[in-house]
Design a protein around this motif. Structure first.
Motif, PDB file in Angstrom:
ATOM      1  N   ASP A 245      44.953  39.045  70.882  1.00 29.00           N
ATOM      2  CA  ASP A 245      44.623  40.451  71.107  1.00 29.00           C
ATOM      3  C   ASP A 245      43.118  40.571  71.364  1.00 29.00           C
ATOM      4  OD1 ASP A 245      43.987  43.166  70.940  1.00 29.00           O
ATOM      5  OD2 ASP A 245      45.513  43.553  69.424  1.00 29.00           O
ATOM      6  N   PRO A 246      42.696  40.884  72.593  1.00 28.33           N
ATOM      7  CA  PRO A 246      41.254  40.925  72.896  1.00 28.33           C
ATOM      8  C   PRO A 246      40.502  41.977  72.087  1.00 28.33           C
ATOM      9  CG  PRO A 246      42.545  41.828  74.712  1.00 28.33           C
ATOM     10  CD  PRO A 246      43.513  41.203  73.768  1.00 28.33           C
ATOM     11  N   LEU A 247      41.200  43.044  71.709  1.00 28.52           N
ATOM     12  CA  LEU A 247      40.538  44.090  70.931  1.00 28.52           C
ATOM     13  C   LEU A 247      40.150  43.564  69.558  1.00 28.52           C
ATOM     14  CD1 LEU A 247      42.997  47.018  71.751  1.00 28.52           C
ATOM     15  CD2 LEU A 247      41.043  46.223  73.081  1.00 28.52           C
ATOM     16  N   LEU A 248      41.070  42.889  68.895  1.00 22.83           N
ATOM     17  CA  LEU A 248      40.785  42.324  67.578  1.00 22.83           C
ATOM     18  C   LEU A 248      39.723  41.235  67.676  1.00 22.83           C
ATOM     19  CD1 LEU A 248      44.344  42.113  65.970  1.00 22.83           C
ATOM     20  CD2 LEU A 248      42.471  43.618  65.298  1.00 22.83           C
ATOM     21  N   CYS A 249      39.813  40.404  68.689  1.00 20.82           N
ATOM     22  CA  CYS A 249      38.835  39.318  68.824  1.00 20.82           C
ATOM     23  C   CYS A 249      37.418  39.858  68.985  1.00 20.82           C
ATOM     24  CB  CYS A 249      39.201  38.421  70.001  1.00 20.82           C
ATOM     25  SG  CYS A 249      40.632  37.357  69.692  1.00 20.82           S
ATOM     26  N   ARG A 250      37.286  40.967  69.702  1.00 18.60           N
ATOM     27  CA  ARG A 250      35.947  41.563  69.834  1.00 18.60           C
ATOM     28  C   ARG A 250      35.435  42.062  68.487  1.00 18.60           C
ATOM     29  NH1 ARG A 250      37.893  43.116  75.105  1.00 18.60           N
ATOM     30  NH2 ARG A 250      38.767  45.085  74.377  1.00 18.60           N
ATOM     31  N   LEU A 251      36.317  42.657  67.708  1.00 16.08           N
ATOM     32  CA  LEU A 251      35.911  43.137  66.390  1.00 16.08           C
ATOM     33  C   LEU A 251      35.539  41.975  65.476  1.00 16.08           C
ATOM     34  CD1 LEU A 251      38.600  45.920  65.945  1.00 16.08           C
ATOM     35  CD2 LEU A 251      36.142  46.273  66.298  1.00 16.08           C
ATOM     36  N   TYR A 252      36.273  40.868  65.556  1.00 18.60           N
ATOM     37  CA  TYR A 252      35.942  39.695  64.752  1.00 18.60           C
ATOM     38  C   TYR A 252      34.549  39.177  65.115  1.00 18.60           C
ATOM     39  CZ  TYR A 252      41.007  39.536  63.830  1.00 18.60           C
ATOM     40  OH  TYR A 252      42.291  39.829  63.456  1.00 18.60           O
ATOM     41  N   ALA A 253      34.269  39.119  66.416  1.00 22.31           N
ATOM     42  CA  ALA A 253      32.963  38.621  66.861  1.00 22.31           C
ATOM     43  C   ALA A 253      31.832  39.550  66.412  1.00 22.31           C
ATOM     44  CB  ALA A 253      32.953  38.481  68.384  1.00 22.31           C
ATOM     45  N   TYR A 378      33.565  36.876  59.643  1.00 26.18           N
ATOM     46  CA  TYR A 378      32.430  37.518  58.969  1.00 26.18           C
ATOM     47  C   TYR A 378      31.664  36.508  58.107  1.00 26.18           C
ATOM     48  CZ  TYR A 378      30.490  40.897  55.498  1.00 26.18           C
ATOM     49  OH  TYR A 378      29.703  41.628  54.644  1.00 26.18           O
ATOM     50  N   TYR A 379      32.391  35.723  57.306  1.00 32.41           N
ATOM     51  CA  TYR A 379      31.710  34.786  56.420  1.00 32.41           C
ATOM     52  C   TYR A 379      31.298  33.499  57.119  1.00 32.41           C
ATOM     53  CZ  TYR A 379      32.450  37.879  52.530  1.00 32.41           C
ATOM     54  OH  TYR A 379      32.392  38.969  51.698  1.00 32.41           O
ATOM     55  N   ILE A 380      31.954  33.168  58.215  1.00 33.36           N
ATOM     56  CA  ILE A 380      31.419  32.089  59.055  1.00 33.36           C
ATOM     57  C   ILE A 380      30.058  32.531  59.592  1.00 33.36           C
ATOM     58  CG2 ILE A 380      31.686  30.931  61.283  1.00 33.36           C
ATOM     59  CD1 ILE A 380      34.690  30.769  60.681  1.00 33.36           C
ATOM     60  N   GLY A 381      29.979  33.804  59.993  1.00 28.75           N
ATOM     61  CA  GLY A 381      28.692  34.342  60.428  1.00 28.75           C
ATOM     62  C   GLY A 381      27.639  34.248  59.343  1.00 28.75           C
ATOM     63  N   VAL A 409      22.184  40.409  67.420  1.00 31.39           N
ATOM     64  CA  VAL A 409      22.365  41.841  67.708  1.00 31.39           C
ATOM     65  C   VAL A 409      22.645  42.066  69.186  1.00 31.39           C
ATOM     66  CG1 VAL A 409      21.271  44.102  67.676  1.00 31.39           C
ATOM     67  CG2 VAL A 409      20.961  42.575  65.750  1.00 31.39           C
ATOM     68  N   LEU A 410      21.974  41.316  70.047  1.00 29.22           N
ATOM     69  CA  LEU A 410      22.258  41.421  71.478  1.00 29.22           C
ATOM     70  C   LEU A 410      23.713  41.067  71.775  1.00 29.22           C
ATOM     71  CD1 LEU A 410      19.037  39.891  73.105  1.00 29.22           C
ATOM     72  CD2 LEU A 410      19.785  42.283  73.172  1.00 29.22           C
ATOM     73  N   GLY A 411      24.241  40.117  71.023  1.00 28.59           N
ATOM     74  CA  GLY A 411      25.647  39.768  71.161  1.00 28.59           C
ATOM     75  C   GLY A 411      26.547  40.942  70.801  1.00 28.59           C
TER      76      GLY A 411
END
Length: 432
Positions: A245-253, A378-381, A409-411
């Motif tokens: 799901d591209p929507l979820l993947c964007r939120l994860y990133a 999130y925690y990998i980040g 932040v640019l990401g």
């Protein structure tokens, strides 16, 4: 709420009722028995999960403000000592998905209670670590134990709280995270100044015991939980669906990138403030984390922020606030550095609350796994941010750490713009 805010679907039927809701009242429409602000059980639930958030962040980051003392005790560099933070967040990131699967089978409250109990027990052993290697290993185990909290908590809220109150409820849980992070660092700073880092992290363990007991006594029994399957194929299919799901993947990133900034800044800030031109003592450095109160406010008001600006606008505001804070933190004035930390903290917690609540809105099935994947990213980040921030500080000073934050932040901005365009294109295709 516009669907183009983050590229995620934000349309939720506030009157939707799960299959386990109360039966219809005689002669009337179906009653939604989920919790709502002002209703019975909502305050107990909010306080219980707030305390769980306090314990989670206090334990997870118990060594972060003490890294200069840990370095001195074991004769280790900033990069080596930073692994006492990265190991804990990395352990959480690796185990959050398996723990979410257990919560689908055995219940959210059961898994959260067991996770807190194990994490607290390990926390009472951490002060006795004989070497840096042993300390890192204990912290990794502690992080793995805490993995049962974040995803299970957001799944519990998605099931037990009415949709209109979900962002506010998740914001309160995130606010508990900020209070735990703040109080843990303040306590460790002042205790360590008098009795050393070992007594300091032991004190956090005792505080966490109290939070864990109160959590278990206060949290209402779930009324809308339906046990799922532990079969690997079912879990793998659910995870695959979420990752496709591209929507979820964007939120994860987005969650991972915000946490990269936060992890890097707060892992290194203690080293910067002990050096010239500041030269602050450990107790004062611990008190710097009072700025977490700003995060408590920004997270708990995320719902109102989204209501006014939409998710996209809220994310842009969070990114802009964080970037401004990073720029201010480059100054040699302590007041400007503190102002920078305030803005970084406010921006991070607002962005995290918005992104994490959007995941719960977007996932229509396997919510625990959807939340777990977010928490894992999130925690990998956090782990990456801690390691990269410390390495950048070692090679280029504070400006190197800030550069890592600005790139992250640019990401966030790039992903949000891309998601918005994708959502507009989808709307145009449906309208054609």
């Amino acid at each position: 709420m516009p669907a183009v805010d983050t590229g995620a679907s934000t349309t939720v039927d506030a009157d939707a009722v799960t299959a386990t809701d109360s039966p219809p009242a005689p002669g009337g429409p179906a009653a939604d028995s989920r919790l709502t602000p002002g209703g019975p059980g909502y305050r107990r639930m909010s306080l219980a999960l707030f305390l769980a958030g306090v314990a989670t962040f206090a334990l997870l980051y118990s060594t972060q403000a003490l890294l200069p003392l840990v370095s001195r005790d074991f004769g280790a560099s900033a990069s080596a000592a930073s692994w006492t933070v990265s190991a804990a967040t990395g352990g959480l990131a690796l185990f959050v998905l398996p723990m979410s699967a257990l919560s689908e089978r055995f219940g959210r409250r059961t898994v959260m209670t067991a996770s807190l109990a194990v994490a607290v027990a390990v926390g009472l052993l951490v002060p006795f670590a004989p070497s840096m290697g042993a300390l890192i290993a204990l912290r990794a185990v502690q992080g793995a134990a805490l993995a049962g909290l974040p995803a299970s908590a957001t799944a519990y809220l998605a099931e037990e709280v009415r949709p209109k109150a979900l962002i506010t409820a998740i914001g309160l849980f995130v606010a508990g995270n900020s209070v735990g992070g703040m109080s843990g660092r303040i306590i460790t700073g002042w205790v360590a100044q008098e009795w050393g880092w070992r007594v300091s992290v032991g004190t956090i363990g005792v505080v966490a015991v109290g939070c864990a007991v109160a959590f278990r006594l206060l949290l209402p029994a779930p009324r809308h939980f339906t046990p799922g399957s532990l079969r690997p194929r079912v879990l793998a299919r659910t995870v695959r669906d979420h990752l496709s799901d591209p929507l979820l993947c964007r939120l994860y990133a987005i969650g991972a990138l915000f946490m990269t900034v936060f992890g890097g800044v707060y892992t290194v800030i203690g080293y910067r403030l002990t050096e010239e031109p500041f030269g602050l003592p450990q107790g004062i450095i611990g008190s710097i984390f009072l700025v977490y109160l700003v995060g408590t406010v920004s997270a708990s008001t995320a719902g109102r922020l989204v209501g006014r600006l939409g998710r996209r606008g809220a994310l842009y505001l969070a990114a802009g606030t964080t970037t401004t804070g990073l720029a201010l933190s480059l100054a040699s004035s302590l007041m400007l550095v503190l102002a920078g930390l305030v803005l970084i903290t406010a921006g991070f917690f607002a962005g995290h609350a918005v992104a994490s609540s959007a995941v719960s809105h977007t996932a229509k099935r396997g919510r625990a796994q959807a939340a777990a994947l977010y928490q894992s990213a999130y925690y990998i980040g956090s782990s990456v941010g801690s390691a990269l921030g410390a390495a950048a500080f070692h090679s280029g000073g504070w400006s190197g750490t800030v550069a890592i934050g600005v790139l992250a932040v640019l990401g966030v901005v790039t992903i949000t713009v891309f998601g918005s365009r994708a959502a507009r294109a989808a709307v145009a295709v449906r309208s054609a």
